[in-house]
Write an enzyme that holds these catalytic residues in place. Structure first.
Site, PDB file in Angstrom:
ATOM      1  N   LYS A  80      -9.552   1.610  -2.768  1.00  0.00           N
ATOM      2  CA  LYS A  80      -8.191   1.317  -2.315  1.00  0.00           C
ATOM      3  C   LYS A  80      -7.382   0.696  -3.442  1.00  0.00           C
ATOM      4  CE  LYS A  80      -5.593  -1.874   0.610  1.00  0.00           C
ATOM      5  NZ  LYS A  80      -4.926  -2.439  -0.563  1.00  0.00           N
ATOM      6  N   LEU A 114      -8.703  -4.796   4.175  1.00  0.00           N
ATOM      7  CA  LEU A 114      -8.328  -5.415   2.911  1.00  0.00           C
ATOM      8  C   LEU A 114      -6.831  -5.711   2.959  1.00  0.00           C
ATOM      9  CD1 LEU A 114     -10.253  -3.257   0.263  1.00  0.00           C
ATOM     10  CD2 LEU A 114     -10.832  -5.530   1.077  1.00  0.00           C
ATOM     11  N   ASP A 115      -6.446  -6.835   2.372  1.00  0.00           N
ATOM     12  CA  ASP A 115      -5.039  -7.213   2.376  1.00  0.00           C
ATOM     13  C   ASP A 115      -4.198  -6.195   1.616  1.00  0.00           C
ATOM     14  OD1 ASP A 115      -5.817  -9.439   3.765  1.00  0.00           O
ATOM     15  OD2 ASP A 115      -5.914 -10.729   1.992  1.00  0.00           O
ATOM     16  N   LEU A 116      -2.890  -6.380   1.719  1.00  0.00           N
ATOM     17  CA  LEU A 116      -1.963  -5.463   1.072  1.00  0.00           C
ATOM     18  C   LEU A 116      -2.173  -5.429  -0.440  1.00  0.00           C
ATOM     19  CD1 LEU A 116       0.583  -3.638   1.282  1.00  0.00           C
ATOM     20  CD2 LEU A 116       1.948  -5.721   0.980  1.00  0.00           C
TER      21      LEU A 116
END
Length: 414
Positions: A80, A114-116
């Site tokens: 990601k 997962l965070d931005l």
């Protein structure tokens, strides 16, 4: 008419929403909305509750289309990149991972979130049971992160996290943290934890006085990020998935082979170069054009020789030498490449040296016609002049240093 249900005492019975989600029809929440709209039926009877328990999907239809049985669980690794949300859709219209995933992937759900701004390894699976097994803290599956943070921290402070920490009423479990290195005012910290609470790594490091500027997940259980490029997808081999399901806490599984890289074009191996035949000469590389002008080859001007007419003119040798210096040299001289450049003036010829007995000192073995002509001219100009007398009292012999024959006697002091 009520929908026939499978007896609830069987251990293999599951909710219909879970079975449909595992079959890849839609998410559980979406399946519940489809049931409420009357789009799901069993043996021709419309199902009106998502709490219906079934052992299989035999006879189940969605929009009058039969549902295929779920296939074996598949697990994908996704690198990601930062700036993507881990959700199916965002009300604010921000980009999500589903906007960037390859179109030929089956319906997958993310394992954890997962965070931005967090990047790295994100697991995607087609099986809800495998997703839950990977996410539950009681399973003990480790997550490894690397964080770059601004500030100062000591290894002793990081080692205290092994006992856990409580921040603003939230208890975080054991964290294995190590200080990797310092780069200027930043530090790199590696953290291994078994929980997946919201923004856990960032909050713990902020509690230690660090400001996280980059966060990367490098491992989830035995599955590592490796050299998977950002935005690319790799698939775990099926037998590795089965080995993990039998022992979730093991981390000694082999590295997952990239047996499938969705959306990635395979790189063909470079063909081997064929050896050139021996009877064929290799081609030379053509010369590169240069902006500098070609430098002409140096040309040598032969020494001038004095003819007999010049010698009989009655002029002396010094006058002849001065005449040679005053003669203009040729202005141009062709070189090997066909270009012309000013020629260098010739070096003036030297008169031969006269010995003490009046003879000319011509170099032995010299056959230069110019040298012989200069010697004859010098003898003709000199005529029958007497030889220079030697100094009285000086012994004859070659010139030498003090104490040798022919040397000047020492001066007497008065």
């Amino acid at each position: 008419m009520p929908v026939p249900n499978t007896p609830a005492n069987k251990s293999d019975d599951q909710r219909i929403a879970k079975l449909l989600a595992r079959a890849g029809v839609a998410s559980r929440r979406e399946v519940e909305r489809m049931i409420a709209d009357g789009r799901v039926a069993l043996n021709g009877f419309v199902i009106d509750t998502p709490a219906t328990l079934l052992a299989s999907l035999d006879g189940v239809t969605v929009d009058d289309n039969p549902v295929e049985a779920p296939s074996a669980a598949r697990l994908f690794l996704y690198h990601k990149p930062p700036g993507l949300l881990v959700t199916e859709r965002d009300p604010a219209g921000r980009p999500t991972i589903y906007d960037r995933l390859p179109r030929d992937l089956p319906r997958v759900v993310p394992v954890g979130r997962l965070d931005l701004n967090t990047e790295g390894l994100l697991l995607l699976t087609t099986d809800g049971g495998l997703k839950r097994q990977l996410e539950l803290p009681v399973t003990g599956v480790e997550r490894a992160y690397r964080a770059r943070a601004y500030g100062n921290v000591t290894q002793a402070q990081l080692e205290d996290l092994i006992e856990g920490v409580e921040i603003e009423g939230v208890r975080y479990g054991s964290i294995d943290a190590n200080l990797e290195r310092r780069t200027g005012a930043n530090v790199w910290v590696e953290m291994i934890l078994t929980e997946g609470k919201n923004r856990e790594v960032r909050r713990v490091l902020e509690h230690l006085g660090l400001q996280v500027s980059r966060l990367i997940r490098t491992r989830y259980g035995p599955f590592v990020l490796g050299d998977l490029p950002p935005g690319r997808v790799g698939e775990v081999r099926p037998h590795d998935v089965e080995s993990f399901r039998k022992s979730p806490t093991r981390i000694d599984l082999p590295q997952p082979a990239r047996s499938r890289e969705a959306g990635v074009k395979a790189v063909e191996p470079r063909p081997a170069s064929k050896p050139a035949p021996r009877d064929v000469k290799p081609k030379r590389e053509p010369e590169r054009p240069s902006s500098r002008p070609n430098r002409p080859a140096p040309s040598r001007t032969p020494a001038r020789s004095l003819s007999q007419g010049d010698a009989s003119g009655g002029a002396s040798a010094p006058n002849d030498r001065s005449a040679q210096r005053s003669r203009p040299a040729p202005t141009t001289s062709p070189n090997a490449r066909g270009s012309s450049r000013p020629a260098r003036p010739g070096k003036p010829a030297k008169a031969p040296r006269q010995r003490a007995d009046g003879s000319l000192a011509v170099k032995a073995g010299s056959s230069s016609p110019a040298r012989a002509a200069r010697a004859r001219t010098f003898r003709d100009d000199r005529g029958s002049a007497p030889a220079r007398p030697s100094a009285p009292g000086r012994p004859k012999g070659p010139a030498g240093g003090r104490g040798k024959p022919g040397a000047r006697p020492p001066r007497k002091r008065s």
